[in-house]
Structures are given as structure tokens and as C-alpha cells.
Design a protein around this motif. Structure first.
Motif, PDB file in Angstrom:
ATOM      1  N   THR A 231      10.058   3.286  -5.803  1.00 49.01           N
ATOM      2  CA  THR A 231      11.374   2.746  -6.150  1.00 49.01           C
ATOM      3  C   THR A 231      11.395   1.233  -5.978  1.00 49.01           C
ATOM      4  N   MET A 232      10.791   0.759  -4.901  1.00 49.78           N
ATOM      5  CA  MET A 232      10.753  -0.681  -4.650  1.00 49.78           C
ATOM      6  C   MET A 232       9.941  -1.398  -5.727  1.00 49.78           C
ATOM      7  N   MET A 233       8.858  -0.795  -6.163  1.00 50.11           N
ATOM      8  CA  MET A 233       8.018  -1.402  -7.194  1.00 50.11           C
ATOM      9  C   MET A 233       8.714  -1.448  -8.551  1.00 50.11           C
ATOM     10  N   SER A 234       9.648  -0.526  -8.770  1.00 45.17           N
ATOM     11  CA  SER A 234      10.307  -0.443 -10.076  1.00 45.17           C
ATOM     12  C   SER A 234      11.417  -1.477 -10.244  1.00 45.17           C
ATOM     13  N   LYS A 235      11.793  -2.181  -9.160  1.00 43.48           N
ATOM     14  CA  LYS A 235      12.853  -3.183  -9.258  1.00 43.48           C
ATOM     15  C   LYS A 235      12.422  -4.299 -10.206  1.00 43.48           C
ATOM     16  N   GLU A 236      13.346  -4.772 -11.018  1.00 41.74           N
ATOM     17  CA  GLU A 236      13.033  -5.767 -12.038  1.00 41.74           C
ATOM     18  C   GLU A 236      12.471  -7.045 -11.431  1.00 41.74           C
ATOM     19  N   SER A 237      13.019  -7.462 -10.266  1.00 43.45           N
ATOM     20  CA  SER A 237      12.553  -8.702  -9.635  1.00 43.45           C
ATOM     21  C   SER A 237      11.095  -8.587  -9.211  1.00 43.45           C
ATOM     22  N   VAL A 238      10.672  -7.378  -8.845  1.00 51.01           N
ATOM     23  CA  VAL A 238       9.281  -7.152  -8.432  1.00 51.01           C
ATOM     24  C   VAL A 238       8.371  -7.097  -9.654  1.00 51.01           C
ATOM     25  N   LYS A 239       8.787  -6.346 -10.664  1.00 50.83           N
ATOM     26  CA  LYS A 239       7.937  -6.182 -11.855  1.00 50.83           C
ATOM     27  C   LYS A 239       7.660  -7.515 -12.541  1.00 50.83           C
ATOM     28  N   LYS A 240       8.673  -8.370 -12.636  1.00 46.99           N
ATOM     29  CA  LYS A 240       8.474  -9.659 -13.300  1.00 46.99           C
ATOM     30  C   LYS A 240       7.478 -10.525 -12.547  1.00 46.99           C
ATOM     31  N   ARG A 241       7.549 -10.499 -11.234  1.00 45.32           N
ATOM     32  CA  ARG A 241       6.623 -11.322 -10.451  1.00 45.32           C
ATOM     33  C   ARG A 241       5.197 -10.788 -10.512  1.00 45.32           C
ATOM     34  N   LEU A 242       5.067  -9.483 -10.550  1.00 47.92           N
ATOM     35  CA  LEU A 242       3.728  -8.890 -10.574  1.00 47.92           C
ATOM     36  C   LEU A 242       3.054  -9.067 -11.931  1.00 47.92           C
ATOM     37  N   GLU A 243       3.840  -9.383 -12.956  1.00 44.13           N
ATOM     38  CA  GLU A 243       3.246  -9.658 -14.268  1.00 44.13           C
ATOM     39  C   GLU A 243       2.416 -10.930 -14.238  1.00 44.13           C
ATOM     40  N   ASN A 244       2.732 -11.832 -13.310  1.00 43.81           N
ATOM     41  CA  ASN A 244       1.973 -13.071 -13.135  1.00 43.81           C
ATOM     42  C   ASN A 244       0.855 -12.815 -12.138  1.00 43.81           C
ATOM     43  N   ALA A 245      -0.335 -12.557 -12.647  1.00 46.42           N
ATOM     44  CA  ALA A 245      -1.455 -12.175 -11.788  1.00 46.42           C
ATOM     45  C   ALA A 245      -1.812 -13.269 -10.788  1.00 46.42           C
ATOM     46  N   GLU A 246      -1.680 -14.537 -11.196  1.00 47.34           N
ATOM     47  CA  GLU A 246      -2.061 -15.632 -10.305  1.00 47.34           C
ATOM     48  C   GLU A 246      -1.069 -15.805  -9.162  1.00 47.34           C
ATOM     49  N   GLN A 247       0.227 -15.779  -9.475  1.00 48.46           N
ATOM     50  CA  GLN A 247       1.233 -15.996  -8.444  1.00 48.46           C
ATOM     51  C   GLN A 247       1.513 -14.723  -7.647  1.00 48.46           C
ATOM     52  N   GLY A 248       1.792 -13.627  -8.364  1.00 49.05           N
ATOM     53  CA  GLY A 248       2.056 -12.370  -7.691  1.00 49.05           C
ATOM     54  C   GLY A 248       3.275 -12.446  -6.790  1.00 49.05           C
ATOM     55  N   MET A 249       3.242 -11.677  -5.709  1.00 48.60           N
ATOM     56  CA  MET A 249       4.356 -11.627  -4.767  1.00 48.60           C
ATOM     57  C   MET A 249       3.829 -11.346  -3.382  1.00 48.60           C
ATOM     58  N   SER A 250       4.323 -12.076  -2.404  1.00 48.82           N
ATOM     59  CA  SER A 250       3.887 -11.860  -1.026  1.00 48.82           C
ATOM     60  C   SER A 250       4.535 -10.601  -0.459  1.00 48.82           C
ATOM     61  N   TYR A 251       3.934 -10.084   0.600  1.00 47.76           N
ATOM     62  CA  TYR A 251       4.504  -8.897   1.255  1.00 47.76           C
ATOM     63  C   TYR A 251       5.893  -9.211   1.809  1.00 47.76           C
ATOM     64  N   ALA A 252       6.078 -10.431   2.304  1.00 48.93           N
ATOM     65  CA  ALA A 252       7.380 -10.827   2.851  1.00 48.93           C
ATOM     66  C   ALA A 252       8.461 -10.731   1.775  1.00 48.93           C
ATOM     67  N   GLU A 253       8.163 -11.273   0.584  1.00 44.36           N
ATOM     68  CA  GLU A 253       9.139 -11.209  -0.506  1.00 44.36           C
ATOM     69  C   GLU A 253       9.373  -9.771  -0.963  1.00 44.36           C
TER      70      GLU A 253
END
Length: 522
Positions: A231-253
Motif C-alpha cells: 500500500t505504501m509503495m502504491s502511493k503516487e508520491s512514492v511511485k513518481k520518485r521511484l521512477e527516477n532511478a538516480e534520485q530514488g527515495m530515502s528510507y526516511a522519506e
């Protein structure tokens, strides 16, 4: 066997109760009359939840005071705030349409609504204003409001709508930002016209007050186990960030949505908050909270205590503030439109709204003001009539929004500066405070008193930097475009006298309608 028989008897009693009281609120008062062991066998109530022995969450049924607030047969009918928000274009999504009936049901007490503000700067900006306006509409309809400052979550940063991780703030800056934002929210909500009387109560809270003592292992054990990674992975804010392979998303975020979700749990349990609002980009974080309450406390329509078929907690989002061309509204060439007078003067704030395009002004009157729909319709109608004075609707927009944010005193300051700073308006006497009110928004310079006194006026225009040369100043003079403290300069032989220095501190030079220079005298 005894437990099963007891559960069967209770289920039969519940069915009878719901069939015979479909129009009455069903709250935890009935449940509290049951012995604890049989309470744990209610349908869809996980028997492994030990409500009285959870050190981290301290989960318990609704207290009497909370229930009294939610169920009040003697309360008067309230305006339907969702209808108002929808009519004005301030409603994007709700987690349940049942909120429409709950918010105005005379048999139910007022709702308690919260909106969060992370302290990423020392002031809120225009984009944050919609949250305060929606809170204010709830207040005006008799509900209670909570402004939550993210003293804890602000240390991580909300990834919603961001392509990069927010920079980390040092503690000194964070505390300064918390203080500034709390002051703004309290000032606007508590003191705004029409809110101080016959309205709900306002609280300003800081989520660091409950997060500072939380231990990581306790959080994982008592809260983390109820969070579903899918469910957490399906959030739009997460999916958009994960589309950027270089930047990605930290565990904190990634865990931010869980932190905000638990804020809702805490506010529901400890403060009786039952509605969270936010911009449309907050939908994922808001639903994380309602889902966590359902799983952790078990008081949604799927799990025990209900009001008819209505969940105890709700989420609501409003649209982001955009112009008609789809660009964000709230940015100027110089940056954000701040709500703090120390970062943006009431005069400049007023002027921003005064220059809104005709295509946007009616929509902004609905979204950003509390004028009636009928009055806004009249303003819109007048815009199409012959003889309409340009910017009349914009003037009303600027007045209403400036009053809401800066109070009547701030509006009067802005109006005084606007009128006084019109070149040629010599009838309005300038004073030092009025000129200083715009000093941050126009070029300024400092000059020695001895150098200014008796200097030819054209020389002052050049030495101050407002005009490039005396020949340019002379041409402007012949065109009738030079003004000294708003009085037209008629003669090239004019020299600066002591009376020309306003309050012995400043001089205001104008070249045409828009080019100005504040000369500070030292």
C-alpha cells in the motif's frame, strides 16, 4: 463455549439495536457497558488487540468527553460545510461521502478537523493559505480546528510533489520556523473577522511533543506491523520518485506517510480529532492515517463502533492553487508570496492580488474569500457591463484576502500605501512609516543629510540611481513624469529643502508611474 454463547447473544443484541435505532448514533457507550472479555468477541474486532496494555499507543475506547462532543442531540443545525466547499471549488476528494451528512447533522456534535504544516520555512506562503481557509470554513460552520505544526515530521520532509529530497534543517532554524508558522496560523484563525464569535475552538499543536519520546523498536512493534508495504509503495508520491532511478527515495522519506498517519492516530485518540484535511497531493498521506486508525484502533465501519454506516474518521482534500493556464498561483518574479508581514509587506501582498488577471479573479474570489456566492456573482456580472472600472473585482479580492491574512490594520496599511504612492496624489500626506512599508519592495539607497540638502532635483535623480543621466531626468521632467514625495516636479531649478525630507528620514522619488526610489537620509 461460554465465550461463543456470549458472543452469539451480543451479536443478536447488536442486530436488534441497529434495526431499531437506524437513525440514532451508535457509539462506544453501548460497548463500554459490556464486560471486556465479551467486547473482544464483537464481529471484526481482532481478539489479539489488548486495548488496556499498549504502552506506546494507549488505545482505549472513546472517552465520555469525546463521545459527548461527537453526539449532542441538543446541538443546533449547522451549515453544511462540505456543500459550501464544493460550491466554491474547494473540495477535491473525501474518503467517505457520509461526511456530507455527519458535518451538518443536528443530532451529532461538532467535528474536530486538523491540517498539518511542516516548518520548512519561517513563514507559510500562499500555497498553504488554502489549508487555513478550509479550516476557517469548518470553524465558521461551528466545528473545531487544529493547526498541527510538524516539529517532528519537518525533520524528515514530505516527499509529496517533490522530485528531490528536502534539505535537512538545523535545530535553530527548525525552532525559528516552528515559532513563525505557529504564530501565523494562530493569528489568522483565531483573530480573523467572522471567526472569533459563534465559531468552534482553535488549537495549535506540535507533533514533536509526542514524537520526542517514541522509541524506534516500540514504533515498529506497535505501529509498523500494521503498515502494508504494498500500500505504501502504491502511493503516487512514492511511485513518481521511484521512477527516477538516480534520485530514488530515502528510507526516511518513504516512512513519512507512516509518521503522518500516526499523527492522525494520536490526534484521534488523545484530542478527539476525526477529520484530516490537506491539498490533493496529500491524499496518500491522509489515507495512510485513516487506514492506520482502522487497523490499529479498529473503530471504522469495518471494525466495531460506527455512526450509522459512517466511519469515525474522515479525510478530505482540496485542489492545489493554480492559475487558469495551469501554473502554480502563489509565486511572483521575486519568489513565494509569503504570509508573514516581515517577509512580504501587506502593501506588496495586496498589490499581488490587485494584479490578478480577469480570467482568474472570479474563481479566486470563491476560493480565497468568504464573500457570498451571490455577491461574487454580482461582481462577475458587473465585469461584463459597459462602464466597468478595470480591476474593481481585483480590488475586492485584494482587500478581502489581505484582511484575512494581515487583519484590518494590515489592510489599512496596504490601502494607505497604495493611495499615497500614486504619483501626483499629493493630497494624501506621506509619512515615514508609509514609505518604509514599501521600502523592501522598491529600490532604495542611503545618502548623507548634508549632501542631500540644497542639491538640485535632477542631480538627486541621478545620484540616487533612479535615472541614468541629467538629460534623461530633464526629458522626464518635460513629459511631466518626475515626482518628489508624490508632488509633481515642475521646475528644473527645484532644490531639496528641509521640508522635502519626510519626518527628517526619507525622500520618495518617482519617475513615471512605476519607477520609484526610496532615499534614506543618514
Amino acid at each position: 463455549m461460554a465465550a461463543a454463547a456470549g458472543a452469539g447473544a451480543i451479536n443478536s443484541g447488536l442486530r436488534s439495536l441497529l434495526l431499531n435505532t437506524t437513525l440514532r448514533p451508535f457509539t462506544s457507550s453501548f460497548l463500554r457497558k459490556l464486560p471486556l472479555p465479551t467486547y473482544l468477541f464483537l464481529p471484526n474486532t481482532p481478539s489479539h488487540h489488548n486495548f488496556s496494555h499498549r504502552p506506546f499507543c494507549s488505545i482505549s475506547p472513546l472517552t465520555t468527553s469525546q463521545e459527548d462532543k461527537f453526539s449532542n442531540p441538543n446541538s443546533k443545525s449547522r451549515p453544511n460545510v462540505l456543500h459550501i466547499l464544493e460550491e466554491r471549488g474547494l473540495l477535491e476528494s473525501v474518503t467517505s461521502d457520509s461526511l456530507r451528512s455527519v458535518c451538518s447533522d443536528p443530532n451529532l456534535g461538532p467535528l474536530k478537523v486538523y491540517c498539518g504544516f511542516d516548518p520548512t520555512a519561517e513563514s507559510l506562503h500562499l500555497g498553504n493559505l488554502l489549508g487555513i481557509i478550509v479550516l476557517s470554513w469548518f470553524l465558521r460552520c461551528g466545528h473545531n480546528a487544529v493547526g498541527l505544526i510538524g516539529g517532528a515530521t519537518g525533520r524528515i520532509g514530505d516527499p509529496s510533489g517533490k522530485s528531490l529530497e528536502r534539505p535537512e534543517l538545523d535545530l535553530v532554524t527548525l525552532e525559528k520556523n516552528i515559532s513563525g508558522i505557529a504564530g501565523i496560523v494562530k493569528k489568522i484563525l483565531v483573530c480573523s473577522p467572522g471567526v472569533c464569535e459563534n465559531s468552534g475552538e482553535v488549537q495549535i499543536l506540535n507533533n514533536y511533543d509526542w514524537w520526542k519520546d517514541v522509541k524506534f523498536l516500540d514504533f515498529l512493534r506497535n505501529v509498523g506491523r500494521y503498515a502494508r508495504v504494498g500500500t505504501m509503495m502504491s502511493k503516487e508520491s512514492v511511485k513518481k520518485r521511484l521512477e527516477n532511478a538516480e534520485q530514488g527515495m530515502s528510507y526516511a522519506e518513504f516512512t513519512y506517510q507512516l509518521l503522518q498517519g500516526y499523527d492522525f492516530v494520536h490526534l484521534y485518540e488523545k484530542e478527539g480529532v476525526n477529520v484530516q484535511i490537506g491539498g490533493s497531493d496529500q491524499w496518500g498521506n491522509i489515507t495512510a492515517g485513516t487506514d492506520l486508525i482502522r487497523r490499529l484502533i479498529g473503530k471504522s465501519s469495518e471494525n466495531g463502533a460506527v455512526v450509522g454506516n459512517v466511519p469515525v474518521v474522515f479525510g478530505l482534500t482540496f485542489p492545489l492553487l493554480l492559475k487558469s493556464d495551469g501554473t502554480k498561483f502563489g509565486k511572483s518574479e521575486d519568489g513565494a508570496i509569503w504570509l508573514s508581514a516581515s517577509l512580504l509587506s501587506p502593501y506588496k501582498f495586496y498589490q499581488y492580488f490587485f494584479t490578478v488577471p480577469d480570467d482568474d479573479v472570479v474563481r479566486f474570489l470563491k476560493i480565497l474569500t468568504f464573500l457570498s456566492i451571490e455577491e461574487i456573482a454580482e461582481l462577475a456580472k458587473d465585469m461584463g457591463k459597459p462602464g466597468y472600472v478595470p480591476n474593481t473585482a481585483q480590488r475586492r479580492l485584494a482587500e478581502e484576502v489581505t484582511r484575512f491574512v494581515h487583519g484590518q490594520e494590515g489592510l489599512e496599511e496596504a490601502l494607505k500605501a497604495t493611495e499615497a504612492l500614486k504619483p501626483g496624489n499629493a493630497a494624501t500626506k506621506l509619512d515615514w512609516k508609509t514609505i518604509e512599508g514599501i521600502a523592501a519592495d522598491v529600490p532604495s539607497c542611503s545618502m548623507n543629510h548634508e549632501l542631500v540638502l540644497n542639491i538640485p532635483i535632477l542631480d538627486l535623480y541621478v545620484s540616487s540611481g533612479l535615472l541614468e543621466s541629467k538629460s534623461a531626468a530633464r526629458r522626464m521632467l518635460k513629459q511631466g513624469g518626475l515626482y518628489l514625495n508624490n508632488a509633481k516636479v515642475d521646475s528644473e531649478s527645484k532644490t531639496i529643502e528641509a521640508d522635502d525630507i519626510v519626518d527628517d528620514k526619507v525622500i520618495l522619488l518617482s519617475a513615471g508611474k512605476k519607477n520609484k526610489m526610496v532615499v534614506r537620509i543618514s
